[in-house]
Scaffold this motif. Structure first.
Motif, PDB file in Angstrom:
ATOM      1  N   GLU A   1      81.684 -11.598   3.061  1.00 49.46           N
ATOM      2  CA  GLU A   1      81.639 -11.760   4.517  1.00 49.46           C
ATOM      3  C   GLU A   1      80.216 -12.017   5.002  1.00 49.46           C
ATOM      4  N   ALA A   2      79.255 -11.316   4.415  1.00 50.39           N
ATOM      5  CA  ALA A   2      77.854 -11.525   4.794  1.00 50.39           C
ATOM      6  C   ALA A   2      77.388 -12.926   4.418  1.00 50.39           C
ATOM      7  N   SER A   3      77.784 -13.384   3.250  1.00 52.52           N
ATOM      8  CA  SER A   3      77.377 -14.718   2.808  1.00 52.52           C
ATOM      9  C   SER A   3      78.029 -15.801   3.661  1.00 52.52           C
ATOM     10  N   LYS A   4      79.248 -15.556   4.150  1.00 54.22           N
ATOM     11  CA  LYS A   4      79.907 -16.528   5.035  1.00 54.22           C
ATOM     12  C   LYS A   4      79.117 -16.696   6.333  1.00 54.22           C
ATOM     13  N   GLU A   5      78.614 -15.596   6.873  1.00 50.18           N
ATOM     14  CA  GLU A   5      77.790 -15.673   8.083  1.00 50.18           C
ATOM     15  C   GLU A   5      76.482 -16.400   7.808  1.00 50.18           C
ATOM     16  N   LEU A   6      75.896 -16.122   6.662  1.00 47.40           N
ATOM     17  CA  LEU A   6      74.650 -16.784   6.298  1.00 47.40           C
ATOM     18  C   LEU A   6      74.849 -18.282   6.077  1.00 47.40           C
ATOM     19  N   LEU A   7      75.988 -18.658   5.530  1.00 47.58           N
ATOM     20  CA  LEU A   7      76.283 -20.083   5.315  1.00 47.58           C
ATOM     21  C   LEU A   7      76.434 -20.819   6.639  1.00 47.58           C
ATOM     22  N   LYS A   8      76.874 -20.118   7.673  1.00 48.24           N
ATOM     23  CA  LYS A   8      77.040 -20.744   8.987  1.00 48.24           C
ATOM     24  C   LYS A   8      75.700 -20.923   9.700  1.00 48.24           C
ATOM     25  N   ASP A   9      74.812 -19.938   9.555  1.00 49.01           N
ATOM     26  CA  ASP A   9      73.642 -19.868  10.426  1.00 49.01           C
ATOM     27  C   ASP A   9      72.322 -20.253   9.775  1.00 49.01           C
ATOM     28  N   ASN A  10      72.297 -20.475   8.480  1.00 49.98           N
ATOM     29  CA  ASN A  10      71.016 -20.741   7.820  1.00 49.98           C
ATOM     30  C   ASN A  10      71.048 -22.073   7.081  1.00 49.98           C
ATOM     31  N   GLU A  11      70.626 -23.104   7.748  1.00 46.18           N
ATOM     32  CA  GLU A  11      70.628 -24.445   7.167  1.00 46.18           C
ATOM     33  C   GLU A  11      69.544 -24.598   6.096  1.00 46.18           C
ATOM     34  N   ASN A  12      68.465 -23.821   6.221  1.00 43.44           N
ATOM     35  CA  ASN A  12      67.329 -24.000   5.318  1.00 43.44           C
ATOM     36  C   ASN A  12      67.433 -23.162   4.049  1.00 43.44           C
ATOM     37  N   TYR A  13      68.409 -22.276   3.974  1.00 38.47           N
ATOM     38  CA  TYR A  13      68.594 -21.443   2.790  1.00 38.47           C
ATOM     39  C   TYR A  13      69.363 -22.208   1.720  1.00 38.47           C
ATOM     40  N   THR A  14      68.948 -22.061   0.486  1.00 35.29           N
ATOM     41  CA  THR A  14      69.748 -22.603  -0.615  1.00 35.29           C
ATOM     42  C   THR A  14      70.950 -21.689  -0.838  1.00 35.29           C
ATOM     43  N   LEU A  15      71.969 -22.223  -1.492  1.00 36.48           N
ATOM     44  CA  LEU A  15      73.148 -21.411  -1.770  1.00 36.48           C
ATOM     45  C   LEU A  15      72.795 -20.205  -2.628  1.00 36.48           C
ATOM     46  N   GLU A  16      71.911 -20.401  -3.584  1.00 35.05           N
ATOM     47  CA  GLU A  16      71.504 -19.308  -4.458  1.00 35.05           C
ATOM     48  C   GLU A  16      70.796 -18.214  -3.664  1.00 35.05           C
ATOM     49  N   ALA A  17      69.929 -18.624  -2.728  1.00 35.70           N
ATOM     50  CA  ALA A  17      69.213 -17.657  -1.901  1.00 35.70           C
ATOM     51  C   ALA A  17      70.170 -16.868  -1.022  1.00 35.70           C
ATOM     52  N   ILE A  18      71.180 -17.537  -0.497  1.00 34.95           N
ATOM     53  CA  ILE A  18      72.184 -16.859   0.331  1.00 34.95           C
ATOM     54  C   ILE A  18      72.931 -15.809  -0.484  1.00 34.95           C
ATOM     55  N   GLY A  19      73.271 -16.157  -1.714  1.00 32.57           N
ATOM     56  CA  GLY A  19      73.951 -15.200  -2.584  1.00 32.57           C
ATOM     57  C   GLY A  19      73.118 -13.960  -2.835  1.00 32.57           C
ATOM     58  N   PHE A  20      71.841 -14.160  -3.129  1.00 32.45           N
ATOM     59  CA  PHE A  20      70.952 -13.020  -3.359  1.00 32.45           C
ATOM     60  C   PHE A  20      70.767 -12.200  -2.083  1.00 32.45           C
ATOM     61  N   GLU A  21      70.666 -12.871  -0.951  1.00 32.15           N
ATOM     62  CA  GLU A  21      70.498 -12.186   0.322  1.00 32.15           C
ATOM     63  C   GLU A  21      71.702 -11.308   0.651  1.00 32.15           C
ATOM     64  N   ALA A  22      72.886 -11.760   0.241  1.00 31.06           N
ATOM     65  CA  ALA A  22      74.116 -11.000   0.512  1.00 31.06           C
ATOM     66  C   ALA A  22      74.334  -9.855  -0.465  1.00 31.06           C
ATOM     67  N   GLY A  23      73.526  -9.808  -1.521  1.00 32.27           N
ATOM     68  CA  GLY A  23      73.629  -8.683  -2.457  1.00 32.27           C
ATOM     69  C   GLY A  23      74.122  -9.019  -3.849  1.00 32.27           C
ATOM     70  N   PHE A  24      74.469 -10.285  -4.095  1.00 33.10           N
ATOM     71  CA  PHE A  24      74.922 -10.665  -5.435  1.00 33.10           C
ATOM     72  C   PHE A  24      73.733 -10.702  -6.394  1.00 33.10           C
ATOM     73  N   SER A  25      73.980 -10.311  -7.622  1.00 32.29           N
ATOM     74  CA  SER A  25      72.885 -10.208  -8.591  1.00 32.29           C
ATOM     75  C   SER A  25      72.592 -11.511  -9.310  1.00 32.29           C
ATOM     76  N   SER A  26      73.502 -12.464  -9.214  1.00 29.51           N
ATOM     77  CA  SER A  26      73.282 -13.741  -9.893  1.00 29.51           C
ATOM     78  C   SER A  26      74.037 -14.855  -9.162  1.00 29.51           C
ATOM     79  N   LYS A  27      73.632 -16.072  -9.429  1.00 25.74           N
ATOM     80  CA  LYS A  27      74.282 -17.230  -8.822  1.00 25.74           C
ATOM     81  C   LYS A  27      75.727 -17.343  -9.286  1.00 25.74           C
ATOM     82  N   SER A  28      75.956 -17.115 -10.586  1.00 24.99           N
ATOM     83  CA  SER A  28      77.320 -17.237 -11.130  1.00 24.99           C
ATOM     84  C   SER A  28      78.251 -16.193 -10.524  1.00 24.99           C
ATOM     85  N   SER A  29      77.738 -14.962 -10.343  1.00 25.04           N
ATOM     86  CA  SER A  29      78.551 -13.909  -9.736  1.00 25.04           C
ATOM     87  C   SER A  29      78.897 -14.260  -8.292  1.00 25.04           C
TER      88      SER A  29
END
Length: 351
Positions: free
Chosen positions: A302-330
């Motif tokens: 849910e946190a990553s979904k909000e970040l995907l909506k509001d952060n155009e400059n973030y990479t997908l990997e950065a959004i995942g880490f910001e939401a608490g995931f430990s790796s891109k694959s996870s």
């Protein structure tokens, strides 16, 4: 037989006989039996029959050809019972009461026809793995196809193995162990021409006792063969108490965003709520129908979904880490499992 042969016979036969005993136990004596336990009993039975044939054929040349016929034919049922057990354990009662018959009844009919028209006593070359051993190749191929189908069912479990945040439940570990064990037995028999025929029987004994050892070491208050929610069946949390804790849990998760910590443990969250880890685990399983990992990952998605909506400059990997995931694959695998689409597709949909 000399002493070494007697020892070899003992260990290879011991697994087969104990497999038959466990088959009867799961089919008739275990409490709270369901279809998955019956399929597991069937799997143990047909593997044990196949292994028993191998043991006696190796050490006794005058064994009845009818017994050999039964042992070889049992191979055709190993794969179907493996597939049905895992399917039922993962998705109980989702396939109709008689849906399993399509995998068993045709095989029994084929076994009967082959045994009648091409008995082992008169057509040994067809049942032996040689150039003309068509029936042998048929059995091993059919067995292997069902192994592939079974691994297809547990693919989501296998994908979680390298993850540090998604822990496997006891039932998931057990299903994986059973599938890998049957594959090892298949491989042992398939390569027996280059090793020894008794290797298949020994591999079954090894897999069986390794699985029993695992069960003893990992044993909890619930059986590994039933649904996880039965774990706390004897101590239900009242609805009033559950609602109160759920509200506190939601407030803490929203205000402190604990899910952003990739190393958060069940005990960490339990301490915040001033409850035991056991109590929190029971609450999540019984009242929210989720494991701790599923609950935390739900917040992360849910946190990553909000970040995907509001952060155009973030990479997908950065959004995942910001939401608490430990790796891109996870991040990718969990997000797709929860939402049905990848983070990239979701981002395009909400842009």
């Amino acid at each position: 037989m000399n002493f070494s042969s007697q020892l070899l016979f003992f260990f290879s036969a011991l697994g087969a006989f104990n497999g038959l005993f466990l088959s009867a136990y799961f089919a008739f004596f275990i409490k709270n039996r369901n279809r998955s336990t019956y399929f597991l009993a069937g799997l143990l039975f047909v593997v044990s029959v196949r292994v028993t044939k191998s043991v006696f054929l190796t050490f006794y040349d005058d064994i009845s050809t009818h017994f050999i016929q039964v042992g070889l034919s049992a191979c055709l049922l190993i794969g179907p019972f493996l597939y049905l057990y895992i399917r039922e354990a993962m998705k109980p009662k989702k396939h109709g009461f008689y849906g399993w018959l399509i995998h068993i009844l045709p095989v029994i009919i084929i076994m009967t026809i082959l045994g009648y028209y091409f008995p082992y006593s008169d057509h040994q070359y067809l049942w032996q793995r040689s150039v003309q051993g068509y029936l042998s190749w048929l059995m091993f191929t059919q067995w292997f196809i069902y192994i592939i189908l079974a691994f297809g069912l547990i693919k989501p479990i296998l994908l979680k193995l390298p993850s540090k945040t998604e822990k496997l439940s006891s039932k998931e570990i057990w299903m994986t162990t059973v599938a890998i064990g049957v594959f090892i037995i298949w491989l042992a028999y398939f390569t027996s021409r280059y090793t020894s025929y008794i290797v298949g029987a020994l591999s079954f004994s090894f897999v069986l006792y390794l699985s029993i050892l695992f069960w003893i070491l990992k044993r909890r208050k619930t059986s590994l063969f039933f649904e996880e929610h039965q774990k706390y069946a004897s101590k239900k949390i009242t609805s009033v108490e559950a609602n109160d804790i759920e509200k506190k849990l939601s407030v803490i998760m929203e205000t402190e965003a604990l899910y952003k910590n990739p190393d958060i443990k069940l005990k960490d969250l339990a301490d915040k709520l001033d409850v035991s880890s056991h109590f929190l685990s029971q609450l999540l399983n019984d009242n929210l129908d989720q494991s701790f990992a599923q609950y935390i990952n739900g917040w992360r998605v849910e946190a990553s979904k909000e970040l995907l909506k509001d952060n155009e400059n973030y990479t997908l990997e950065a959004i995942g880490f910001e939401a608490g995931f430990s790796s891109k694959s996870s991040f990718y695998s969990t997000f797709k499992k929860v939402t049905g689409v990848t983070p990239a597709i979701y981002k395009k949909q909400v842009s």
